[in-house]
Every structure is written in structure tokens, then in C-alpha cells.
Design a protein around this motif. Structure first.
Motif, mmCIF file in Angstrom:
data_model
loop_
_atom_site.group_PDB
_atom_site.id
_atom_site.type_symbol
_atom_site.label_atom_id
_atom_site.label_comp_id
_atom_site.label_asym_id
_atom_site.label_seq_id
_atom_site.Cartn_x
_atom_site.Cartn_y
_atom_site.Cartn_z
ATOM 1 N N LEU A 29 -0.937 2.154 13.734
ATOM 2 C CA LEU A 29 -1.778 2.732 12.694
ATOM 3 C C LEU A 29 -3.213 2.752 13.205
ATOM 4 O O LEU A 29 -3.696 1.747 13.752
ATOM 5 N N ALA A 72 0.838 -1.202 0.000
ATOM 6 C CA ALA A 72 0.000 0.000 0.000
ATOM 7 C C ALA A 72 0.873 1.253 0.000
ATOM 8 O O ALA A 72 0.533 2.267 -0.626
ATOM 9 N N PHE A 73 2.016 1.182 0.687
ATOM 10 C CA PHE A 73 2.929 2.338 0.723
ATOM 11 C C PHE A 73 3.462 2.642 -0.670
ATOM 12 O O PHE A 73 3.384 3.781 -1.146
ATOM 13 N N SER A 104 -0.030 9.803 4.227
ATOM 14 C CA SER A 104 -0.850 8.901 3.402
ATOM 15 C C SER A 104 -0.106 7.637 2.999
ATOM 16 O O SER A 104 -0.712 6.573 2.877
ATOM 17 N N GLY A 105 1.217 7.746 2.779
ATOM 18 C CA GLY A 105 1.993 6.562 2.404
ATOM 19 C C GLY A 105 1.957 5.517 3.504
ATOM 20 O O GLY A 105 1.518 4.382 3.294
ATOM 21 N N LEU A 106 2.384 5.889 4.708
ATOM 22 C CA LEU A 106 2.364 4.930 5.820
ATOM 23 C C LEU A 106 0.935 4.506 6.153
ATOM 24 O O LEU A 106 0.693 3.353 6.533
ATOM 25 N N ALA A 107 -0.023 5.439 6.011
ATOM 26 C CA ALA A 107 -1.420 5.113 6.316
ATOM 27 C C ALA A 107 -1.966 4.038 5.384
ATOM 28 O O ALA A 107 -2.954 3.372 5.705
ATOM 29 N N GLY A 108 -1.340 3.917 4.202
ATOM 30 C CA GLY A 108 -1.877 2.969 3.218
ATOM 31 C C GLY A 108 -3.190 3.448 2.628
ATOM 32 O O GLY A 108 -3.958 2.660 2.068
ATOM 33 N N GLU A 135 0.948 3.952 -3.069
ATOM 34 C CA GLU A 135 0.658 5.373 -2.866
ATOM 35 C C GLU A 135 1.798 6.258 -3.389
ATOM 36 O O GLU A 135 1.555 7.249 -4.077
ATOM 37 N N GLU A 192 3.738 13.654 2.387
ATOM 38 C CA GLU A 192 2.761 12.719 1.807
ATOM 39 C C GLU A 192 3.148 11.262 2.136
ATOM 40 O O GLU A 192 2.307 10.439 2.479
ATOM 41 N N ALA A 193 4.441 10.966 2.015
ATOM 42 C CA ALA A 193 4.902 9.593 2.268
ATOM 43 C C ALA A 193 4.722 9.211 3.733
ATOM 44 O O ALA A 193 4.289 8.093 4.051
ATOM 45 N N LEU A 194 5.050 10.144 4.633
ATOM 46 C CA LEU A 194 4.971 9.848 6.068
ATOM 47 C C LEU A 194 3.522 9.792 6.559
ATOM 48 O O LEU A 194 3.250 9.219 7.615
ATOM 49 N N ARG A 231 -5.322 7.393 9.489
ATOM 50 C CA ARG A 231 -5.950 7.674 8.200
ATOM 51 C C ARG A 231 -7.413 8.013 8.425
ATOM 52 O O ARG A 231 -8.004 7.594 9.415
ATOM 53 N N VAL A 282 0.221 6.680 13.146
ATOM 54 C CA VAL A 282 -0.306 7.204 11.892
ATOM 55 C C VAL A 282 -1.827 7.063 11.935
ATOM 56 O O VAL A 282 -2.335 6.044 12.406
#
Lengths: 356, 356
Positions: free
Chosen positions: B83, A285-286, B252-256, A289, B248-250, B117, B115
Motif C-alpha cells: 500500500l 478501514a475496508f 478505495s476499499g483496500l486503500a482504506g 468504506e 471501488e472495493a479494490l 491512495r 494499492v
């Protein structure tokens, strides 16, 4: 025009490792430092590549810089959080060990952090990241040097900070995104290059020592010294200034060694943070994204049709691929330096070893 | 001229909590959300303070926004890495729980990360930090909203990112340093204010939808929409752009969960990181260093003698002290909104409760 020729990566690696070892470095230290400097070189960071070999070995020979792995002292370790004291050991070894340590924590529990104080010069932060993104890890490095002041506070005249870079490697489904940006408008390197070339800076991002905005490098290299504006410049410099303070806190603050100690030797405080996406939404998923985001960015219409939008690290990674395939292009200047060092250390010159 | 009067913090807190509870929130959620919005208000973030109460309660009453603590789902937990899925629960509750969770990890092992989401609107990041700096912890929050695009890539025309703020609270021996900066030149709020006032922006930091630099808010609110330049502007926007990608990576990225999922409801991805200096060089050495740095900054000569250099958060903390001592100054507009909500929920108006 500087003449260049191309050299095989393996040959050059063996040669530089040998220089470090002959000058007194452990095999392990020699190997890691060579790898980091070569990585900086092939990513196109010529000011933080193999040109540093002579500076580093000069430091070793003068006794200022250590080159034995055992000099790196682990002060604390919680499993995910560590502090190291480098005691002015070659910086690339210190930072690589810190990243490895943080990666171990990340692989065990999702995140790891390792702080290093008193590392000798650490080169280019972008050069550390790819081994971690290759393993599907997010790697961040922050650094500052408490012995140096170059960048002013927002609205201030006097130099307070170093440029305090933040670097990060972000895995995608293809090549990683590699970013390495300072919290200042420009770096000291650029100011020095403009001075040497007798030119102005492209933008007025210097502050003269009497508080005048300037694009003239002489206003920086004055007595007392001028300063460099934080990222954001006159209008938005409060942002770069705030982030510079954050970097100081995460590096020298956590290290417990910083400007308060008035160190008189150049030496970095550096902090490595590694995060494993598998402990959150998962690696798939990472990278879904980050790849999607990368495509969005690359698909955005360019302001200048001749200059398509690029991702951070994209240009450097293309140079890197080319160097690994075609050989590393060294400037005559760097080659001369390396050969002179080889002579000094009673080794055969690289130019001879490589002449085919 | 908007008329203001001052209200006691305890009275206002009880009143706003009651509004949230009467509208269907858990007592716990009502308490946390009220505290965060009031903190934003007293720190001077008027656009992210009590003016949000009616928006939040409107979302609850329409069924778009949840207000039960149990809606917050903990998807993963390693002890230091977590998460959460907010399922569009009131954002301040989600972020506060994430920070608490990260702080628990930090107190156990030096660092924690959580994290979130799909949090509903999360207000102002600066409002979350002081409870952690009061405990000697460094707290960071990153956020983005994958349903919104406002900020362009460096060299690009099309909107890609949200402003993607980074906030941090840094303990010192006195008041904390509180920073909260977006990775864009300006925020949407300022662009909207200028449009409403019929004025230009102070700097040309907008990109029209046909790739022209502009200071005219109408070039942003066009069809198709324009965009906002990343921090650094035309000259140094590659830095703000790179940092926006990192955020964004830290988040939405980690959030999946992010732009790849094309969410159609406003909702934040937010990441909290908390670090305990006791696991590194120690809290004393940390605050020695940050206090020393703060003094260096404050002692630097100002460019404009009328405007001394300030630390991030300093002005907000002065407003906060004043509000806690003298009462909170509410605009007539916010007071009207709150009283109207009270009427709708069959509660006595604040203005009546407070009339002395």
C-alpha cells in the motif's frame, strides 16, 4: 404451476452427499460439491442449484466426469500462485480447492491466485464466495469454457466467447456484497428459456448468423449458430468485449489450455483470486468504506419508487436466510429427479425420508 | 480545423521533462510523468495526453500537487502486496511505482498487487501497460476517485461513483492487447464535449436529477447534478453497477481511504495487479492462447463489411507506431499551452526548439 415444499437443509445435504458417494465420489468431494450446489439453490440460482445433481452424477456414471479428490493435480505452486489441472473432476470441488489455495496465499502475503484448467461444470460462481467474505477476505472468480463459443466480438457476427463471468465477494460490516455478472448481455440459459417458452427476448441482443440484430431466440439456435452480443450491446459492446478477452486471458491464458487446444469436452478454465485487506489499509478501514458505499447506494433515490435500489447479492442473501430458517423449497421437477437418482443408486427417496 | 505539425519524440520528451523539472519536480518524477503523458498522447488519448502538462504543472505551482519522489510513502509491503500513500503526488509517478512494485512481486511469486491512495490525477490507464506486456507480464490497473460522484447505481437517480475504469495489458506473440474501459456507459469527457458542441449524446445514457432518461448533456450539468448510467444502460446496468462496486472495493476499499473520508481534493485511488504467466501454464502457452484468441476475433465476420473487427488497443498501437516513426502530431492548442508554460518558466518555447 410447479408445486414446491420445504425441506430441512441438514436432511437435504446428507441425502445429496449420499447420492454423490453412492455414485462413486470421495466423501470430501461429495461434501464440497453438495455444499456449492445447495448454496446456489438457496441463493435463488435455480438453474445452477440442485437441478445439477442429476447432470453431475450422470457425468460420473458415464465416466466423463471424475469424482476422486486425487484427480486434481497441482501443476505449480509458488506460495501465492498455483495452477491446477482438474482432469475433468467435478468442478465445484476444483474451484473450491483453488479458492482455498488462493486464500492461504492471501492470508500469508495479502493476495493469492489459483488457476484451474479442465474442471467439469462449475455451477454458479456466486455460490463460492460467502465462506471467504465471512473470514474478511475479498474473493474473485473468473471463468470461461474454451470448448464453447456463444458471444460475438464487438462489431462481429460469429460466436467467439463464452459469457465469461466475473464474480466477487466483498466483505462489509453487515452482509457481504456478492456479485456475479457475465460479460455478455444475456446468458445462454435465458435464450433457451425464451425459445422453450416461444417468446422473444426482452431486448434485441442476439446477432443472427447473417449479421442482423434480433430478439428472436430462433436466430441464435440456427444452423450455423447465431451469437449473443457482449455486455454493452450495439452501442457500448466494445467494453464487454474487452472484458471478455481479459477473462479469457486470466483463465484459459494462464491455464495454458484453451481454445487453441480445441477441447471437445465441456470443461471450465477458472481463476480464483483472494485478497486480504489486512495487508493494505486494514479490515476495519475496508469494511468502513464498503459499508459506507453500500449505504450511499441504498440511499440513492430510485427511478421507480416501487423498486428501491439494491446491492448486488442482497436479494439472493434474503432468499438464503429464508431457506436456512424455513427450509429449502424444491420444485417437484428437481425432487422427482433426485428420487429417480436415489432409486437408480438403490437409496431411499428424499421424498420418503422427508415425509413427516 | 486545428492545425497540427509533427515533432520528434526525443525532442518533445526532453522539452516536457524540462518543464516539469523547472517547475520543481525531481528528475525521476519528471521523467516518469512525461513518459506516461506522451504515451497517452501517441496512443490517441488526446484528452489524457500532453494537454495535461499545463494542468499538472498548474497544480504543482499552486502547491496542491507534489512532485518529489519522496512524497510517495510505502505504508505496507509483504513482498507481493503493498500500500502506498501518494499524499497528492503527481499521479503517473504513483501508478508507475505501484506497477513496478507489483511487477517485482509477480516476477518473484507469480502475482503482485500495489494499492495507491491519494494520487493526484493519473491520466489514462492504457498509457501504463506496454512496458509490462513487453516483459511478458499481464498488467491490470483499476481506479476510482472518492471525491467525485458522476455515475448512478442501477435503478437509482443520484450520482454515486466515478466511471471506475479497468485497464489491462495482455501479451501475445505480436502486439499486446491493451484494454481500458470504464464501468459507466460514457465518461464525463464525452458529456462535456457534447455540451460544449451544443449537441446531444449519441445514446440516452444520462439520468436527469428528477429521474428521466436523457441524451441532453444539460440534464447532467444541472443543479443538482444529473448522473451517467452504468455500463449496460437501462437494460443491463446491474452488471456495470456491480463491476463499479468491485472497482471501488479494490481501490478505495483496500486503500482504506475513500468516500467515507469525504476528501475535498481530487485524488485517485488506484490498484495495480501484475501477473507473470511463467508461474502458471508458461509464457509460451499463454501467448499461444492469446494469439489464437486474437486471430479468432480478427477472423470473425464483421457486421459492417467496411468496419473489420479490431482487438482492443489495436487502433491506438497503430497510431503509436506512426507517431514514433513520423513524429508526434500536436494540436496548435497544446503547443500554445506548452509554449506559454515555457515562457512562464523562463525556458525557450518548443515551437522554436523544433523549428527546422
Amino acid at each position: 404451476m410447479t408445486q414446491t415444499r420445504r425441506y430441512d437443509v441438514q436432511v437435504i445435504t446428507a441425502f445429496v452427499e449420499q447420492l454423490f458417494e453412492k455414485a462413486g465420489a470421495d466423501a470430501e468431494v461429495a461434501q464440497v460439491v453438495t455444499q456449492v450446489l445447495l448454496e446456489g439453490e438457496v441463493l435463488g440460482h435455480r438453474t445452477h442449484g440442485l437441478n445439477l445433481v442429476s447432470r453431475y452424477i450422470g457425468g460420473m456414471l458415464s465416466g466423463q466426469v471424475k469424482a476422486q479428490a486425487q484427480a486434481l493435480e497441482q501443476v505449480s505452486d509458488s506460495g501465492v500462485s498455483s495452477l491446477f489441472d482438474g482432469h475433468y473432476l467435478l468442478g465445484p470441488y476444483c474451484v473450491s480447492r483453488a479458492l482455498d489455495c488462493a486464500a492461504t496465499g492471501a492470508s500469508a502475503q495479502g493476495i493469492g491466485i489459483a488457476v484451474v484448467r479442465r474442471a467439469a461444470h462449475i455451477g454458479c460462481l456466486a455460490a463460492y464466495l460467502k465462506p471467504y467474505t465471512d473470514r474478511g477476505l475479498v474473493a474473485l472468480v473468473y471463468s470461461s469454457d474454451p470448448s464453447v463459443g456463444l458471444v460475438c466480438a464487438h462489431g462481429g457476427v460469429d460466436p467467439v466467447f463464452t459469457p465469461n463471468p466475473i464474480a466477487a465477494g466483498i466483505p462489509t460490516q453487515g452482509e457481504p456484497i456478492l456479485l456475479d455478472v457475465s460479460m455478455s448481455t444475456v446468458t445462454l440459459g435465458l435464450v433457451g428459456q425464451c425459445r422453450d417458452a416461444g417468446s422473444k427476448l426482452p431486448h434485441p441482443v442476439l446477432m443472427s448468423n447473417d449479421g442482423q440484430l434480433s430478439d428472436d431466440p430462433r436466430d441464435f439456435f440456427s444452423q450455423p449458430q447465431g451469437s449473443i452480443l457482449p455486455l454493452g450491446g450495439q452501442a457500448f459492446g466494445h467494453k464487454g468485449f474487452a472484458l471478455a478477452i481479459l477473462v479469457e486471458a486470466l483463465t484459459s491464458g494462464l491455464a495454458g489450455h484453451g481454445r487453441k487446444d480445441a477441447p471437445d469436452q465441456w470443461g471450465a478454465s477458472a481463476t480464483a483470486v483472494v485478497i486480504d485487506p489486512r495487508f493494505f489499509g486494514g479490515l476495519q478501514a475496508f469494511t468502513d468504506e464498503t459499508s459506507f458505499l453500500g449505504q450511499l447506494v441504498l440511499a440513492s433515490r430510485p427511478v421507480d419508487p416501487e423498486r428501491p435500489v439494491r446491492l448486488p447479492g442482497q436479494a439472493g442473501l434474503a432468499l438464503r436466510r429464508h431457506a436456512l430458517e424455513e427450509g429449502v423449497s424444491l420444485s417437484a421437477h428437481v425432487l422427482d429427479d433426485l428420487d429417480q437418482l436415489a432409486g437408480q443408486l438403490q437409496l431411499a427417496p428424499l421424498s420418503q425420508a422427508l415425509a413427516q
